[in-house]
Design a protein around this motif. Structure first.
Motif, PDB file in Angstrom:
ATOM      1  N   VAL A   1     -31.088  -7.876 -27.664  1.00 41.52           N
ATOM      2  CA  VAL A   1     -32.372  -8.435 -28.107  1.00 41.52           C
ATOM      3  C   VAL A   1     -32.635  -8.069 -29.568  1.00 41.52           C
ATOM      4  O   VAL A   1     -33.138  -8.898 -30.329  1.00 41.52           O
ATOM      5  CB  VAL A   1     -33.520  -7.990 -27.170  1.00 41.52           C
ATOM      6  N   ALA A   2     -32.274  -6.863 -29.988  1.00 41.82           N
ATOM      7  CA  ALA A   2     -32.432  -6.486 -31.406  1.00 41.82           C
ATOM      8  C   ALA A   2     -31.581  -7.383 -32.295  1.00 41.82           C
ATOM      9  O   ALA A   2     -32.019  -7.785 -33.373  1.00 41.82           O
ATOM     10  CB  ALA A   2     -32.051  -5.019 -31.604  1.00 41.82           C
ATOM     11  N   TRP A   3     -30.371  -7.707 -31.839  1.00 43.91           N
ATOM     12  CA  TRP A   3     -29.513  -8.612 -32.605  1.00 43.91           C
ATOM     13  C   TRP A   3     -30.163  -9.984 -32.734  1.00 43.91           C
ATOM     14  O   TRP A   3     -30.194 -10.571 -33.804  1.00 43.91           O
ATOM     15  CB  TRP A   3     -28.140  -8.729 -31.945  1.00 43.91           C
ATOM     16  N   LEU A   4     -30.714 -10.500 -31.623  1.00 46.01           N
ATOM     17  CA  LEU A   4     -31.375 -11.802 -31.648  1.00 46.01           C
ATOM     18  C   LEU A   4     -32.572 -11.813 -32.590  1.00 46.01           C
ATOM     19  O   LEU A   4     -32.837 -12.804 -33.266  1.00 46.01           O
ATOM     20  CB  LEU A   4     -31.861 -12.185 -30.239  1.00 46.01           C
ATOM     21  N   ALA A   5     -33.297 -10.704 -32.621  1.00 41.30           N
ATOM     22  CA  ALA A   5     -34.562 -10.649 -33.362  1.00 41.30           C
ATOM     23  C   ALA A   5     -34.409 -10.215 -34.813  1.00 41.30           C
ATOM     24  O   ALA A   5     -35.417 -10.072 -35.507  1.00 41.30           O
ATOM     25  CB  ALA A   5     -35.518  -9.697 -32.636  1.00 41.30           C
ATOM     26  N   GLN A   6     -33.188 -10.031 -35.282  1.00 38.90           N
ATOM     27  CA  GLN A   6     -32.989  -9.598 -36.669  1.00 38.90           C
ATOM     28  C   GLN A   6     -33.649 -10.564 -37.645  1.00 38.90           C
ATOM     29  O   GLN A   6     -33.607 -11.782 -37.460  1.00 38.90           O
ATOM     30  CB  GLN A   6     -31.497  -9.522 -37.007  1.00 38.90           C
ATOM     31  N   ARG A   7     -34.249  -9.984 -38.671  1.00 33.73           N
ATOM     32  CA  ARG A   7     -34.877 -10.783 -39.723  1.00 33.73           C
ATOM     33  C   ARG A   7     -33.849 -11.741 -40.319  1.00 33.73           C
ATOM     34  O   ARG A   7     -32.706 -11.377 -40.547  1.00 33.73           O
ATOM     35  CB  ARG A   7     -35.425  -9.858 -40.801  1.00 33.73           C
ATOM     36  N   GLY A   8     -34.246 -12.967 -40.523  1.00 31.69           N
ATOM     37  CA  GLY A   8     -33.350 -13.969 -41.096  1.00 31.69           C
ATOM     38  C   GLY A   8     -32.668 -14.848 -40.061  1.00 31.69           C
ATOM     39  O   GLY A   8     -32.090 -15.864 -40.405  1.00 31.69           O
ATOM     40  N   ARG A   9     -32.724 -14.447 -38.804  1.00 31.21           N
ATOM     41  CA  ARG A   9     -32.164 -15.294 -37.746  1.00 31.21           C
ATOM     42  C   ARG A   9     -33.284 -16.201 -37.256  1.00 31.21           C
ATOM     43  O   ARG A   9     -34.335 -15.735 -36.855  1.00 31.21           O
ATOM     44  CB  ARG A   9     -31.668 -14.456 -36.571  1.00 31.21           C
ATOM     45  N   TRP A  10     -33.066 -17.479 -37.284  1.00 33.59           N
ATOM     46  CA  TRP A  10     -34.091 -18.432 -36.857  1.00 33.59           C
ATOM     47  C   TRP A  10     -33.763 -18.891 -35.444  1.00 33.59           C
ATOM     48  O   TRP A  10     -33.373 -20.018 -35.207  1.00 33.59           O
ATOM     49  CB  TRP A  10     -34.187 -19.592 -37.844  1.00 33.59           C
ATOM     50  N   LEU A  11     -33.890 -17.954 -34.517  1.00 32.29           N
ATOM     51  CA  LEU A  11     -33.558 -18.212 -33.122  1.00 32.29           C
ATOM     52  C   LEU A  11     -34.780 -17.994 -32.243  1.00 32.29           C
ATOM     53  O   LEU A  11     -35.605 -17.136 -32.512  1.00 32.29           O
ATOM     54  CB  LEU A  11     -32.466 -17.240 -32.643  1.00 32.29           C
TER      55      LEU A  11
ATOM     56  N   TYR B   1     -35.564 -17.043 -28.189  1.00 29.19           N
ATOM     57  CA  TYR B   1     -34.783 -16.500 -27.087  1.00 29.19           C
ATOM     58  C   TYR B   1     -35.664 -16.212 -25.888  1.00 29.19           C
ATOM     59  O   TYR B   1     -36.869 -16.021 -26.002  1.00 29.19           O
ATOM     60  CB  TYR B   1     -34.022 -15.237 -27.503  1.00 29.19           C
ATOM     61  N   SER B   2     -35.025 -16.204 -24.742  1.00 30.44           N
ATOM     62  CA  SER B   2     -35.695 -15.929 -23.482  1.00 30.44           C
ATOM     63  C   SER B   2     -34.770 -15.075 -22.631  1.00 30.44           C
ATOM     64  O   SER B   2     -33.614 -15.434 -22.418  1.00 30.44           O
ATOM     65  CB  SER B   2     -36.003 -17.248 -22.756  1.00 30.44           C
ATOM     66  N   VAL B   3     -35.259 -13.924 -22.205  1.00 31.33           N
ATOM     67  CA  VAL B   3     -34.491 -13.039 -21.340  1.00 31.33           C
ATOM     68  C   VAL B   3     -35.276 -12.900 -20.043  1.00 31.33           C
ATOM     69  O   VAL B   3     -36.439 -12.517 -20.049  1.00 31.33           O
ATOM     70  CB  VAL B   3     -34.282 -11.652 -21.990  1.00 31.33           C
ATOM     71  N   GLY B   4     -34.640 -13.240 -18.949  1.00 30.61           N
ATOM     72  CA  GLY B   4     -35.330 -13.175 -17.668  1.00 30.61           C
ATOM     73  C   GLY B   4     -34.595 -12.311 -16.673  1.00 30.61           C
ATOM     74  O   GLY B   4     -33.420 -12.022 -16.823  1.00 30.61           O
ATOM     75  N   MET B   5     -35.309 -11.868 -15.678  1.00 31.57           N
ATOM     76  CA  MET B   5     -34.696 -11.090 -14.600  1.00 31.57           C
ATOM     77  C   MET B   5     -35.506 -11.276 -13.336  1.00 31.57           C
ATOM     78  O   MET B   5     -36.683 -11.639 -13.382  1.00 31.57           O
ATOM     79  CB  MET B   5     -34.617  -9.614 -14.954  1.00 31.57           C
TER      80      MET B   5
ATOM     81  N   THR C   1     -30.800 -16.088 -21.538  1.00 27.17           N
ATOM     82  CA  THR C   1     -29.899 -15.208 -20.796  1.00 27.17           C
ATOM     83  C   THR C   1     -30.620 -14.661 -19.579  1.00 27.17           C
ATOM     84  O   THR C   1     -31.847 -14.660 -19.519  1.00 27.17           O
ATOM     85  CB  THR C   1     -29.370 -14.065 -21.689  1.00 27.17           C
ATOM     86  N   ASP C   2     -29.838 -14.206 -18.624  1.00 30.83           N
ATOM     87  CA  ASP C   2     -30.430 -13.538 -17.469  1.00 30.83           C
ATOM     88  C   ASP C   2     -30.517 -12.048 -17.782  1.00 30.83           C
ATOM     89  O   ASP C   2     -30.383 -11.633 -18.935  1.00 30.83           O
ATOM     90  CB  ASP C   2     -29.630 -13.826 -16.200  1.00 30.83           C
ATOM     91  N   SER C   3     -30.703 -11.220 -16.784  1.00 32.43           N
ATOM     92  CA  SER C   3     -30.907  -9.794 -17.017  1.00 32.43           C
ATOM     93  C   SER C   3     -29.722  -9.123 -17.705  1.00 32.43           C
ATOM     94  O   SER C   3     -29.884  -8.088 -18.342  1.00 32.43           O
ATOM     95  CB  SER C   3     -31.230  -9.080 -15.707  1.00 32.43           C
ATOM     96  N   ALA C   4     -28.526  -9.701 -17.616  1.00 33.42           N
ATOM     97  CA  ALA C   4     -27.364  -9.119 -18.297  1.00 33.42           C
ATOM     98  C   ALA C   4     -27.567  -9.084 -19.810  1.00 33.42           C
ATOM     99  O   ALA C   4     -26.997  -8.241 -20.496  1.00 33.42           O
ATOM    100  CB  ALA C   4     -26.103  -9.904 -17.954  1.00 33.42           C
ATOM    101  N   GLY C   5     -28.373  -9.980 -20.358  1.00 35.32           N
ATOM    102  CA  GLY C   5     -28.650  -9.999 -21.786  1.00 35.32           C
ATOM    103  C   GLY C   5     -29.881  -9.212 -22.165  1.00 35.32           C
ATOM    104  O   GLY C   5     -30.276  -9.187 -23.323  1.00 35.32           O
ATOM    105  N   GLY C   6     -30.498  -8.557 -21.211  1.00 31.22           N
ATOM    106  CA  GLY C   6     -31.742  -7.837 -21.463  1.00 31.22           C
ATOM    107  C   GLY C   6     -31.536  -6.421 -21.951  1.00 31.22           C
ATOM    108  O   GLY C   6     -32.238  -5.510 -21.522  1.00 31.22           O
ATOM    109  N   THR C   7     -30.589  -6.218 -22.859  1.00 35.82           N
ATOM    110  CA  THR C   7     -30.372  -4.885 -23.412  1.00 35.82           C
ATOM    111  C   THR C   7     -31.058  -4.780 -24.768  1.00 35.82           C
ATOM    112  O   THR C   7     -31.266  -5.783 -25.452  1.00 35.82           O
ATOM    113  CB  THR C   7     -28.867  -4.595 -23.601  1.00 35.82           C
ATOM    114  N   HIS C   8     -31.408  -3.565 -25.144  1.00 32.89           N
ATOM    115  CA  HIS C   8     -32.045  -3.367 -26.448  1.00 32.89           C
ATOM    116  C   HIS C   8     -31.149  -3.882 -27.570  1.00 32.89           C
ATOM    117  O   HIS C   8     -31.621  -4.518 -28.506  1.00 32.89           O
ATOM    118  CB  HIS C   8     -32.367  -1.886 -26.678  1.00 32.89           C
ATOM    119  N   ALA C   9     -29.856  -3.596 -27.481  1.00 28.64           N
ATOM    120  CA  ALA C   9     -28.936  -3.988 -28.553  1.00 28.64           C
ATOM    121  C   ALA C   9     -28.876  -5.509 -28.703  1.00 28.64           C
ATOM    122  O   ALA C   9     -28.932  -6.029 -29.828  1.00 28.64           O
ATOM    123  CB  ALA C   9     -27.539  -3.424 -28.279  1.00 28.64           C
TER     124      ALA C   9
END
Length: 75
Positions: A15-25, A27-31, A5-13
């Motif tokens: 990124v926290a969703w992406l990083a939740q335990r059990g998610r095998w993802l 991710y890259s957030v850039g701006m 995602t670009d900077s629009a996806g760079g929110t705490h909420a």
């Protein structure tokens, strides 16, 4: 699965969703670092920087993080 995602996806909420335990993802957030952002980064005191930590908990050699908050992005 890699999510980018670009900077629009760079929110705490988001990124926290992406990083939740059990998610095998991955991710890259850039701006874009604008001159305005650059100038604010230069003002961050040394005491505010924290060593970056890898997902496994180990310190990432030579990498440091700090948070810019408030209206930095909005002017």
């Amino acid at each position: 699965m890699m999510i980018r995602t670009d900077s629009a996806g760079g929110t705490h909420a988001f990124v926290a969703w992406l990083a939740q335990r059990g998610r095998w993802l991955a991710y890259s957030v850039g701006m874009t670092v604008t001159e305005q952002v650059h100038q604010h980064v230069l003002k961050v005191p040394a005491s505010a920087w924290t060593p970056a930590v890898e997902t496994g908990g180990e310190i990432r050699d030579g990498a440091w993080v700090a948070e810019l908050a408030g209206d930095v992005m909005g002017g």
